[in-house]
Design a protein around this motif. Structure first.
Motif, PDB file in Angstrom:
ATOM      1  N   ARG A 157      27.973 -54.797 -27.809  1.00 22.40           N
ATOM      2  CA  ARG A 157      27.937 -53.584 -27.321  1.00 22.40           C
ATOM      3  C   ARG A 157      28.645 -53.438 -26.058  1.00 22.40           C
ATOM      4  O   ARG A 157      29.790 -52.878 -25.598  1.00 22.40           O
ATOM      5  CB  ARG A 157      26.813 -52.802 -27.316  1.00 22.40           C
ATOM      6  CG  ARG A 157      27.158 -51.136 -26.816  1.00 22.40           C
ATOM      7  CD  ARG A 157      25.887 -50.392 -26.800  1.00 22.40           C
ATOM      8  NE  ARG A 157      24.844 -51.093 -25.604  1.00 22.40           N
ATOM      9  CZ  ARG A 157      23.604 -50.463 -25.282  1.00 22.40           C
ATOM     10  NH1 ARG A 157      23.141 -49.517 -26.056  1.00 22.40           N
ATOM     11  NH2 ARG A 157      23.027 -51.031 -24.228  1.00 22.40           N
ATOM     12  N   ARG A 158      28.338 -54.602 -25.235  1.00 16.67           N
ATOM     13  CA  ARG A 158      28.930 -54.788 -23.801  1.00 16.67           C
ATOM     14  C   ARG A 158      30.378 -55.133 -24.008  1.00 16.67           C
ATOM     15  O   ARG A 158      31.353 -54.734 -23.150  1.00 16.67           O
ATOM     16  CB  ARG A 158      28.156 -55.796 -22.889  1.00 16.67           C
ATOM     17  CG  ARG A 158      26.897 -55.184 -22.656  1.00 16.67           C
ATOM     18  CD  ARG A 158      26.192 -56.208 -21.401  1.00 16.67           C
ATOM     19  NE  ARG A 158      25.973 -57.413 -21.765  1.00 16.67           N
ATOM     20  CZ  ARG A 158      24.750 -57.741 -22.576  1.00 16.67           C
ATOM     21  NH1 ARG A 158      23.829 -56.815 -22.466  1.00 16.67           N
ATOM     22  NH2 ARG A 158      24.717 -58.789 -22.849  1.00 16.67           N
ATOM     23  N   ASP A 160      32.394 -54.477 -26.395  1.00 14.28           N
ATOM     24  CA  ASP A 160      33.163 -53.441 -27.162  1.00 14.28           C
ATOM     25  C   ASP A 160      33.355 -52.448 -25.751  1.00 14.28           C
ATOM     26  O   ASP A 160      34.618 -51.797 -25.500  1.00 14.28           O
ATOM     27  CB  ASP A 160      32.619 -52.475 -28.182  1.00 14.28           C
ATOM     28  CG  ASP A 160      32.453 -53.452 -29.372  1.00 14.28           C
ATOM     29  OD1 ASP A 160      33.141 -54.292 -29.549  1.00 14.28           O
ATOM     30  OD2 ASP A 160      31.734 -53.075 -30.201  1.00 14.28           O
ATOM     31  N   GLU A 161      32.598 -52.176 -24.915  1.00 20.00           N
ATOM     32  CA  GLU A 161      32.691 -51.218 -23.808  1.00 20.00           C
ATOM     33  C   GLU A 161      33.669 -51.775 -22.757  1.00 20.00           C
ATOM     34  O   GLU A 161      34.563 -51.092 -22.255  1.00 20.00           O
ATOM     35  CB  GLU A 161      31.264 -50.922 -22.994  1.00 20.00           C
ATOM     36  CG  GLU A 161      31.397 -50.125 -21.900  1.00 20.00           C
ATOM     37  CD  GLU A 161      31.594 -48.656 -22.533  1.00 20.00           C
ATOM     38  OE1 GLU A 161      31.935 -47.947 -21.717  1.00 20.00           O
ATOM     39  OE2 GLU A 161      31.193 -48.092 -23.723  1.00 20.00           O
ATOM     40  N   GLU A 163      36.053 -53.632 -23.634  1.00 20.83           N
ATOM     41  CA  GLU A 163      37.603 -53.741 -24.152  1.00 20.83           C
ATOM     42  C   GLU A 163      37.966 -52.120 -24.087  1.00 20.83           C
ATOM     43  O   GLU A 163      39.275 -51.871 -23.662  1.00 20.83           O
ATOM     44  CB  GLU A 163      37.306 -54.074 -25.670  1.00 20.83           C
ATOM     45  CG  GLU A 163      38.793 -53.936 -26.476  1.00 20.83           C
ATOM     46  CD  GLU A 163      39.667 -55.160 -25.911  1.00 20.83           C
ATOM     47  OE1 GLU A 163      41.123 -54.863 -26.000  1.00 20.83           O
ATOM     48  OE2 GLU A 163      39.187 -56.091 -25.378  1.00 20.83           O
ATOM     49  N   ARG A 164      37.098 -51.266 -24.378  1.00 22.31           N
ATOM     50  CA  ARG A 164      37.668 -49.896 -24.412  1.00 22.31           C
ATOM     51  C   ARG A 164      38.037 -49.563 -22.705  1.00 22.31           C
ATOM     52  O   ARG A 164      38.936 -48.936 -22.631  1.00 22.31           O
ATOM     53  CB  ARG A 164      36.578 -49.087 -25.049  1.00 22.31           C
ATOM     54  CG  ARG A 164      36.780 -47.564 -24.917  1.00 22.31           C
ATOM     55  CD  ARG A 164      35.884 -46.843 -25.614  1.00 22.31           C
ATOM     56  NE  ARG A 164      34.449 -47.056 -24.829  1.00 22.31           N
ATOM     57  CZ  ARG A 164      33.434 -47.482 -25.667  1.00 22.31           C
ATOM     58  NH1 ARG A 164      33.635 -48.215 -26.577  1.00 22.31           N
ATOM     59  NH2 ARG A 164      32.387 -47.544 -25.014  1.00 22.31           N
ATOM     60  N   THR A 165      37.167 -50.006 -21.877  1.00 24.81           N
ATOM     61  CA  THR A 165      37.393 -49.706 -20.598  1.00 24.81           C
ATOM     62  C   THR A 165      38.913 -50.090 -20.094  1.00 24.81           C
ATOM     63  O   THR A 165      39.643 -49.741 -19.270  1.00 24.81           O
ATOM     64  CB  THR A 165      36.228 -50.386 -19.440  1.00 24.81           C
ATOM     65  OG1 THR A 165      35.031 -49.771 -19.831  1.00 24.81           O
ATOM     66  CG2 THR A 165      36.556 -50.135 -18.183  1.00 24.81           C
ATOM     67  N   ARG A 166      39.312 -51.669 -20.474  1.00 24.94           N
ATOM     68  CA  ARG A 166      40.384 -52.126 -20.265  1.00 24.94           C
ATOM     69  C   ARG A 166      41.560 -51.232 -20.820  1.00 24.94           C
ATOM     70  O   ARG A 166      42.532 -51.102 -20.158  1.00 24.94           O
ATOM     71  CB  ARG A 166      40.435 -53.456 -20.910  1.00 24.94           C
ATOM     72  CG  ARG A 166      39.758 -54.737 -19.910  1.00 24.94           C
ATOM     73  CD  ARG A 166      40.100 -56.158 -20.384  1.00 24.94           C
ATOM     74  NE  ARG A 166      39.814 -56.414 -21.646  1.00 24.94           N
ATOM     75  CZ  ARG A 166      38.591 -56.745 -22.270  1.00 24.94           C
ATOM     76  NH1 ARG A 166      37.755 -57.201 -21.241  1.00 24.94           N
ATOM     77  NH2 ARG A 166      38.372 -57.122 -23.229  1.00 24.94           N
ATOM     78  N   GLU A 167      41.417 -50.897 -21.862  1.00 25.22           N
ATOM     79  CA  GLU A 167      42.312 -50.059 -22.777  1.00 25.22           C
ATOM     80  C   GLU A 167      42.605 -48.583 -21.760  1.00 25.22           C
ATOM     81  O   GLU A 167      43.765 -48.126 -21.689  1.00 25.22           O
ATOM     82  CB  GLU A 167      42.068 -49.862 -23.945  1.00 25.22           C
ATOM     83  CG  GLU A 167      42.211 -50.846 -24.634  1.00 25.22           C
ATOM     84  CD  GLU A 167      41.569 -50.701 -26.237  1.00 25.22           C
ATOM     85  OE1 GLU A 167      41.359 -49.442 -26.622  1.00 25.22           O
ATOM     86  OE2 GLU A 167      41.967 -51.553 -27.276  1.00 25.22           O
ATOM     87  N   GLU A 168      41.618 -47.967 -21.195  1.00 25.60           N
ATOM     88  CA  GLU A 168      41.612 -46.616 -20.643  1.00 25.60           C
ATOM     89  C   GLU A 168      42.117 -47.102 -19.332  1.00 25.60           C
ATOM     90  O   GLU A 168      43.084 -46.349 -18.829  1.00 25.60           O
ATOM     91  CB  GLU A 168      40.197 -46.173 -20.536  1.00 25.60           C
ATOM     92  CG  GLU A 168      39.651 -45.785 -21.761  1.00 25.60           C
ATOM     93  CD  GLU A 168      38.270 -45.254 -21.691  1.00 25.60           C
ATOM     94  OE1 GLU A 168      37.567 -45.621 -20.621  1.00 25.60           O
ATOM     95  OE2 GLU A 168      37.570 -44.610 -22.714  1.00 25.60           O
ATOM     96  N   THR A 169      41.817 -48.343 -18.657  1.00 19.78           N
ATOM     97  CA  THR A 169      42.487 -48.423 -17.298  1.00 19.78           C
ATOM     98  C   THR A 169      44.006 -48.580 -17.549  1.00 19.78           C
ATOM     99  O   THR A 169      44.619 -48.266 -16.652  1.00 19.78           O
ATOM    100  CB  THR A 169      41.739 -49.658 -16.871  1.00 19.78           C
ATOM    101  OG1 THR A 169      40.349 -49.515 -16.683  1.00 19.78           O
ATOM    102  CG2 THR A 169      42.362 -50.101 -15.482  1.00 19.78           C
TER     103      THR A 169
END
Length: 375
Positions: A157-158, A160-161, A163-169
């Protein structure tokens, strides 16, 4: 892993583990003293079923948890003093999938049922039955399996979180950079181009008012100023275009055709087929192709008529824009930024584009975009 989390390699690994556990359980069961009765056959079948059921632990962790637990209780009742190894694997898989409450409830039930199963196997000593049940399902191993599954679930879960944060950034930085470029272009070019455009128009107006012949160079400067203003405005709009701006798509193609008519171009729109659910990227690309094509016709083609045709097919969307301008097969078109941009958009979506003079005269832009491969 290239085949994905639930791909071919993961499936092969799951089956390998399941077969290995089943084999280990059967070997342990065969090493005991048993008679050739139907209960022994049932016990062997439950040992094999409990192990092989682990092959589905990723896809259905809760059903596998129930099956392995029932198999363990069943072969204990049949007289097989074999550790519930398959159930421990199932506990790990269920906790890893996030089913902690169900796993705890199932394990408590197992702790209650195993002594009863041992008594049902023929043991009359209650203490010995509880000892056999404890040996079949050591509480420490049960807790360890659950803890391992929970630790891995939290780690995934960490990840995935993160990876999602990197994409949003990355997306946010791209938006910020695009807006910065738009501001720089606006501040550095718009003012200067506006001055050139206004001065050229004033000079043309004064010359005509005096009855003097307007120099061709001055008219060229005036037209170039207008063209530069339009191009800069379009560039700034494209740079500022983001998710907060309502996207332009197929629903707005009719507006483009109507706008072309106001310039004196006899433009028509023909739509064939039933419109499917078109991906957003295809929707925007169709609009940009029609927009760029009509703009080029108005600026360069010297055409009287133009036709826009959209054809909805089962697995693709086809666009064709024709004009009756001065282009001929003998004159090879010079690819400009607009044409290159159209080709890049279409290629990125897995389609193909053809832009060339027509045999009967005029120019044709044809594009075909897949609607089942684009998301």
């Amino acid at each position: 892993m290239s085949t994905g989390r639930f791909g071919v390699r993961a499936g092969v690994r799951d089956w390998a583990i399941a077969v290995g556990v089943a084999a280990a359980l059967l070997v342990t069961g065969l090493s005991g003293q048993h008679s050739d009765t139907y209960l022994d056959l049932l016990g062997y079948a439950l040992l094999a079923a409990g192990g092989l059921g682990l092959a589905a632990r990723r896809r259905a962790p809760v059903p596998v948890l129930a099956v392995t637990g029932l198999c363990a209780v069943g072969y204990q009742a049949a007289g097989f003093d074999v550790p519930a190894v398959a159930y421990l694997f199932a506990v790990y898989a269920a906790v890893r999938a996030g089913h902690r409450t169900i796993t705890v409830a199932a394990s408590v039930t197992m702790l209650a049922l195993l002594p009863l199963a041992a008594l049902a196997s023929g043991l009359h000593d209650t203490g010995e039955a509880f000892a056999q049940a404890r040996g079949a399902l050591e509480l420490a191993w049960l807790i360890a399996a659950g803890a391992a599954g929970e630790a891995l679930r939290q780690a995934e879960r960490r990840a995935d979180e993160a990876e999602r944060t990197r994409e949003e950034t990355a997306l946010r930085r791209a938006d910020e950079e695009r807006l910065r470029i738009a501001r720089e272009l606006h501040d550095s070019l718009t003012h200067q181009i506006s001055i050139i455009k206004v001065q050229a128009e004033v000079a043309v107006h004064v010359a005509r008012k005096r009855g003097e012949q307007v120099p061709e160079a001055l008219l060229a400067i005036q037209e170039a100023g207008r063209e530069a203003t339009r191009e800069l405005r379009a560039t700034l709009e494209a740079l500022r275009d983001d998710d907060t701006t309502p996207p332009r798509g197929l629903d707005h193609v009719a507006e483009l055709v109507e706008r072309a008519r106001t310039t004196g171009l006899d433009a028509t729109l023909t739509i064939e087929g039933q419109r499917p659910d078109v991906p957003a990227a295809v929707d925007r690309t169709v609009y940009r192709i029609v927009q760029e094509s009509l703009t080029n016709i108005a600026r360069h083609a010297a055409a009287a008529t133009a036709s826009v045709r959209i054809d909805y097919r089962p697995d693709a969307l086809a666009i064709r824009i024709d004009d009756d301008g001065e282009a001929t097969p003998d004159t090879a078109p010079v690819p400009g930024v607009g044409l290159l941009g159209m080709r890049e958009r279409v290629t990125a979506l897995g389609g193909h584009l053809r832009a060339a003079p027509r045999g009967e005269g005029g120019f044709s832009v044809q594009a075909e975009l897949p609607v089942d491969r684009t998301s």
